[in-house]
Design a protein around this motif. Sequence first.
Motif, mmCIF file in Angstrom:
data_model
loop_
_atom_site.group_PDB
_atom_site.id
_atom_site.type_symbol
_atom_site.label_atom_id
_atom_site.label_comp_id
_atom_site.label_asym_id
_atom_site.label_seq_id
_atom_site.Cartn_x
_atom_site.Cartn_y
_atom_site.Cartn_z
ATOM 1 N N GLY A 49 5.150 -3.472 4.961
ATOM 2 C CA GLY A 49 4.562 -2.924 3.977
ATOM 3 C C GLY A 49 3.895 -3.470 3.227
ATOM 4 N N GLY A 50 3.482 -4.666 3.098
ATOM 5 C CA GLY A 50 3.301 -5.704 1.415
ATOM 6 C C GLY A 50 1.466 -5.427 1.805
ATOM 7 N N LEU A 51 1.131 -4.934 3.007
ATOM 8 C CA LEU A 51 -0.783 -4.545 2.574
ATOM 9 C C LEU A 51 -0.109 -3.706 2.094
ATOM 10 C CD1 LEU A 51 -3.431 -5.292 2.813
ATOM 11 C CD2 LEU A 51 -3.343 -4.888 5.213
ATOM 12 N N GLY A 52 0.253 -2.365 2.483
ATOM 13 C CA GLY A 52 0.071 -0.763 2.231
ATOM 14 C C GLY A 52 0.933 -1.209 0.033
ATOM 15 N N ALA A 53 1.558 -1.731 -0.030
ATOM 16 C CA ALA A 53 2.184 -2.155 -1.449
ATOM 17 C C ALA A 53 1.244 -2.228 -2.347
ATOM 18 C CB ALA A 53 3.168 -2.354 -1.190
ATOM 19 N N LEU A 54 0.615 -3.205 -2.078
ATOM 20 C CA LEU A 54 -0.136 -4.143 -2.260
ATOM 21 C C LEU A 54 -1.994 -2.626 -2.936
ATOM 22 C CD1 LEU A 54 -1.075 -6.500 -4.253
ATOM 23 C CD2 LEU A 54 -2.244 -7.667 -1.902
ATOM 24 N N LEU A 55 -2.424 -2.913 -2.198
ATOM 25 C CA LEU A 55 -3.419 -1.596 -1.962
ATOM 26 C C LEU A 55 -2.960 -0.401 -3.028
ATOM 27 C CD1 LEU A 55 -4.679 -1.435 1.688
ATOM 28 C CD2 LEU A 55 -5.771 -2.466 -0.250
ATOM 29 N N GLY A 56 -2.255 0.623 -2.716
ATOM 30 C CA GLY A 56 -1.794 1.108 -3.653
ATOM 31 C C GLY A 56 -1.741 0.925 -5.003
ATOM 32 N N MET A 57 -0.993 -0.554 -5.023
ATOM 33 C CA MET A 57 -1.388 -1.109 -6.020
ATOM 34 C C MET A 57 -2.536 -0.859 -6.909
ATOM 35 S SD MET A 57 1.723 -3.940 -6.629
ATOM 36 C CE MET A 57 1.114 -4.439 -8.400
ATOM 37 N N VAL A 58 -3.733 -1.539 -6.340
ATOM 38 C CA VAL A 58 -4.416 -1.370 -6.453
ATOM 39 C C VAL A 58 -5.930 -0.538 -6.949
ATOM 40 C CG1 VAL A 58 -7.329 -3.223 -6.137
ATOM 41 C CG2 VAL A 58 -4.919 -4.371 -5.772
ATOM 42 N N LEU A 59 -5.645 0.695 -5.953
ATOM 43 C CA LEU A 59 -5.990 1.825 -5.617
ATOM 44 C C LEU A 59 -5.504 2.577 -6.429
ATOM 45 C CD1 LEU A 59 -7.896 3.354 -3.566
ATOM 46 C CD2 LEU A 59 -6.482 4.008 -2.493
ATOM 47 N N TRP A 60 -4.581 2.885 -6.685
ATOM 48 C CA TRP A 60 -3.811 3.961 -7.683
ATOM 49 C C TRP A 60 -3.625 3.248 -9.415
ATOM 50 C CZ3 TRP A 60 -4.826 7.750 -5.067
ATOM 51 C CH2 TRP A 60 -4.707 8.065 -3.636
ATOM 52 N N HIS A 61 -3.696 1.900 -8.766
ATOM 53 C CA HIS A 61 -3.964 1.306 -10.181
ATOM 54 C C HIS A 61 -2.521 1.642 -11.044
ATOM 55 C CE1 HIS A 61 -7.509 0.380 -10.765
ATOM 56 N NE2 HIS A 61 -7.736 2.029 -11.022
ATOM 57 N N HIS A 62 -1.267 1.224 -10.086
ATOM 58 C CA HIS A 62 0.635 1.596 -10.577
ATOM 59 C C HIS A 62 1.318 0.986 -10.161
ATOM 60 C CE1 HIS A 62 3.366 4.639 -10.555
ATOM 61 N NE2 HIS A 62 3.890 3.750 -9.263
ATOM 62 N N LYS A 63 1.721 0.405 -11.493
ATOM 63 C CA LYS A 63 2.878 -0.851 -11.221
ATOM 64 C C LYS A 63 2.376 -1.898 -11.369
ATOM 65 C CE LYS A 63 6.365 1.182 -10.856
ATOM 66 N NZ LYS A 63 7.741 1.362 -11.772
ATOM 67 N N THR A 64 1.134 -2.105 -11.607
ATOM 68 C CA THR A 64 -0.182 -3.235 -12.432
ATOM 69 C C THR A 64 0.449 -4.195 -13.333
ATOM 70 O OG1 THR A 64 -1.442 -1.921 -13.036
ATOM 71 C CG2 THR A 64 -1.769 -2.977 -10.634
ATOM 72 N N GLN A 65 0.851 -3.769 -14.297
ATOM 73 C CA GLN A 65 1.254 -4.051 -15.272
ATOM 74 C C GLN A 65 2.777 -4.484 -15.294
ATOM 75 O OE1 GLN A 65 -0.883 -5.033 -18.127
ATOM 76 N NE2 GLN A 65 -2.193 -3.383 -16.668
ATOM 77 N N LYS A 66 3.744 -4.105 -14.348
ATOM 78 C CA LYS A 66 5.143 -4.912 -14.349
ATOM 79 C C LYS A 66 4.909 -6.067 -13.824
ATOM 80 C CE LYS A 66 7.653 -0.596 -14.500
ATOM 81 N NZ LYS A 66 8.686 -0.279 -15.833
#
Length: 93
Positions: A49-66
């Motif tokens: 699920g690497g692509l989904g995780a990356l899209l989730g981070m970008v789309l939802w602005h989630h965990k982008t600072q960690k």
Amino acid sequence: MISETYYIITIAVWNIIVCCIYGYDKLCAIKGYQRISEFTLLFLAFAFGGLGALLGMVLWHHKTQKWKFKIIVPIALLWSVFAIGYGYGLIVI
């Protein structure tokens, strides 16, 4: 041919689910509900699920600072692309 189509559709649906899980965790963070563990989120990224995780981070602005997610999720994406491509190659043969 049919098995190749199912393989691609399965991977695509799984990545959409992973992206939605990242969005759900972001919603839980906003609302103050019980969160999904970082281990689980990273495990989902490495479970094809690497692509989904990356899209989730970008789309939802989630965990982008960690830093952990900035480094490990792109590695999970590379792993997913390699493993899926390898698996697809085995199906085609």
